[in-house]
Design a protein around this motif. Structure first.
Motif, PDB file in Angstrom:
ATOM      1  N   TYR A   1       1.028  -2.064  -0.103  1.00 24.05           N
ATOM      2  CA  TYR A   1      -0.073   0.463  -0.148  1.00 24.05           C
ATOM      3  C   TYR A   1       0.930   1.966  -0.262  1.00 24.05           C
ATOM      4  CZ  TYR A   1      -3.705  -3.043   1.690  1.00 24.05           C
ATOM      5  OH  TYR A   1      -4.931  -3.871   1.495  1.00 24.05           O
TER       6      TYR A   1
ATOM      7  N   TYR B   1       0.395   6.232  -0.250  1.00 31.00           N
ATOM      8  CA  TYR B   1      -0.241   7.003   0.368  1.00 31.00           C
ATOM      9  C   TYR B   1       0.296   8.242  -0.531  1.00 31.00           C
ATOM     10  CZ  TYR B   1      -1.675   2.959   2.916  1.00 31.00           C
ATOM     11  OH  TYR B   1      -1.857   2.263   3.378  1.00 31.00           O
TER      12      TYR B   1
ATOM     13  N   LEU C   1      -3.751  -4.780   5.916  1.00 34.16           N
ATOM     14  CA  LEU C   1      -3.775  -4.791   7.618  1.00 34.16           C
ATOM     15  C   LEU C   1      -4.003  -5.983   6.876  1.00 34.16           C
ATOM     16  CD1 LEU C   1      -5.785  -1.398   6.913  1.00 34.16           C
ATOM     17  CD2 LEU C   1      -3.488  -2.196   8.120  1.00 34.16           C
TER      18      LEU C   1
ATOM     19  N   THR D   1      -1.903  -5.336  12.420  1.00 37.07           N
ATOM     20  CA  THR D   1      -0.733  -4.238  13.326  1.00 37.07           C
ATOM     21  C   THR D   1       0.327  -3.040  12.219  1.00 37.07           C
ATOM     22  OG1 THR D   1       0.475  -6.470  12.729  1.00 37.07           O
ATOM     23  CG2 THR D   1       0.155  -6.476  14.739  1.00 37.07           C
ATOM     24  N   ASP D   2      -0.651  -3.036  11.274  1.00 43.16           N
ATOM     25  CA  ASP D   2      -0.543  -1.979  10.553  1.00 43.16           C
ATOM     26  C   ASP D   2       0.537  -0.639  10.717  1.00 43.16           C
ATOM     27  OD1 ASP D   2       0.734  -1.424   7.577  1.00 43.16           O
ATOM     28  OD2 ASP D   2      -0.582  -1.203   6.724  1.00 43.16           O
ATOM     29  N   THR D   3       1.460   0.089  10.488  1.00 40.46           N
ATOM     30  CA  THR D   3       1.651   1.445  10.282  1.00 40.46           C
ATOM     31  C   THR D   3       2.518   1.602   9.422  1.00 40.46           C
ATOM     32  OG1 THR D   3       2.226   2.617  12.130  1.00 40.46           O
ATOM     33  CG2 THR D   3       4.408   1.409  11.297  1.00 40.46           C
ATOM     34  N   GLN D   4       2.328   3.288   8.927  1.00 44.62           N
ATOM     35  CA  GLN D   4       1.984   3.980   7.750  1.00 44.62           C
ATOM     36  C   GLN D   4       3.771   4.194   7.742  1.00 44.62           C
ATOM     37  OE1 GLN D   4      -0.702   6.609   5.571  1.00 44.62           O
ATOM     38  NE2 GLN D   4      -1.973   5.044   6.066  1.00 44.62           N
ATOM     39  N   TYR D   5       4.733   4.287   6.860  1.00 49.94           N
ATOM     40  CA  TYR D   5       6.691   5.204   6.939  1.00 49.94           C
ATOM     41  C   TYR D   5       6.110   5.707   6.352  1.00 49.94           C
ATOM     42  CZ  TYR D   5       7.400   0.527   9.333  1.00 49.94           C
ATOM     43  OH  TYR D   5       7.017  -0.403  10.460  1.00 49.94           O
ATOM     44  N   PHE D   6       6.351   6.986   6.528  1.00 44.75           N
ATOM     45  CA  PHE D   6       6.577   8.208   5.723  1.00 44.75           C
ATOM     46  C   PHE D   6       7.562   8.820   5.605  1.00 44.75           C
ATOM     47  CE2 PHE D   6       2.478   9.722   6.375  1.00 44.75           C
ATOM     48  CZ  PHE D   6       2.151   9.707   7.138  1.00 44.75           C
ATOM     49  N   GLY D   7       7.667   9.112   4.123  1.00 39.75           N
ATOM     50  CA  GLY D   7       8.949   9.702   3.278  1.00 39.75           C
ATOM     51  C   GLY D   7       9.196  11.203   4.369  1.00 39.75           C
TER      52      GLY D   7
END
Lengths: 115, 112
Positions: A31, A33, A97, A101-107
């Protein structure tokens, strides 16, 4: 691992110009975004993708297009930039998902100014 | 419409103070709530909460979820100037798209 990278870091455009922001991730995430962040408004989702070749609209999609031709890359395009698109743009990625136990990793973000 | 609201929007404290940041939400089919810290650049992950009443801790930071009240708090004890940042609350809502709904953020300034 570089994680999530974005290019460019800064850009100044004139009204009506076009540009593409590139997001790349090396974590094999399904995924991806694109968000924009404006003062006092948190992060708002522009478009997202749940897999290679698929894209969907988020909360504020107007004026933007996206493509996900390769799993590791997610491109955000502005066809005709407007001053209202002046913002900081963040890309993020995440696993599926299934395990909740997901989280998003940001640039690191791209600061775009449209004059 | 799904919504996440944080309070206060900004806060100024002195080193050593304890602060409590609030997050309330209205989402369809709640899955999880996340807290992020944002300094100058990208948000960095702090906690993910899925179950009510179970406190998560990391050093001086802790967070807890109350599903009955549709809210969460983030506590920071013995604040330091390095805690100065925007704290973002986000919630996973309905569907399997991974979409997060973010609150406006709380800007915390810790003075020496």
């Amino acid at each position: 691992n570089a994680g999530v990278t974005q290019t460019p870091k800064f850009r100044v455009l004139k009204t009506g110009q076009s540009m593409t922001l590139l997001c790349a991730q090396d974590m094999n995430h399904e995924y991806m975004y694109w968000y924009r962040q404006d003062p006092g408004m948190g992060l708002r989702l522009i478009h997202y993708s749940v897999g290679e070749g698929t894209t969907a609209k988020g909360e504020v999609p107007d004026g933007y297009n996206v493509s996900r031709l390769k799993k590791q890359n997610f491109l955000l395009g502005l066809e005709s930039a407007a001053p209202s698109q002046t913002s900081v743009y963040f890309c993020a990625s995440s696993y599926e998902l299934a395990a909740r136990t997901d989280t998003q990793y940001f640039g690191p973000g791209t600061r775009l100014t449209v004059l | 419409e799904d919504k996440v609201v944080q309070s206060p929007l900004s806060l100024v404290v002195h080193e050593g103070d304890t602060v409590t940041l609030n997050c309330s939400y209205e989402v369809t089919n709640f899955r999880s709530l996340l807290w992020y810290k944002q300094e100058k650049k990208a948000p960095t992950f702090l906690f993910m909460l899925t179950s009510s009443g179970i406190e998560k801790k990391s050093g001086r930071l802790s967070s807890i979820l109350d599903k009955k009240e549709l809210s969460s708090i983030l506590n920071i004890t013995a604040t330091q100037t390095g805690d100065s940042a925007i704290y973002l609350c986000a919630v996973h809502g309905s569907g399997n798209t991974g979409k997060l709904i973010f609150g406006q953020g709380t800007t915390l300034q810790v003075k020496p």
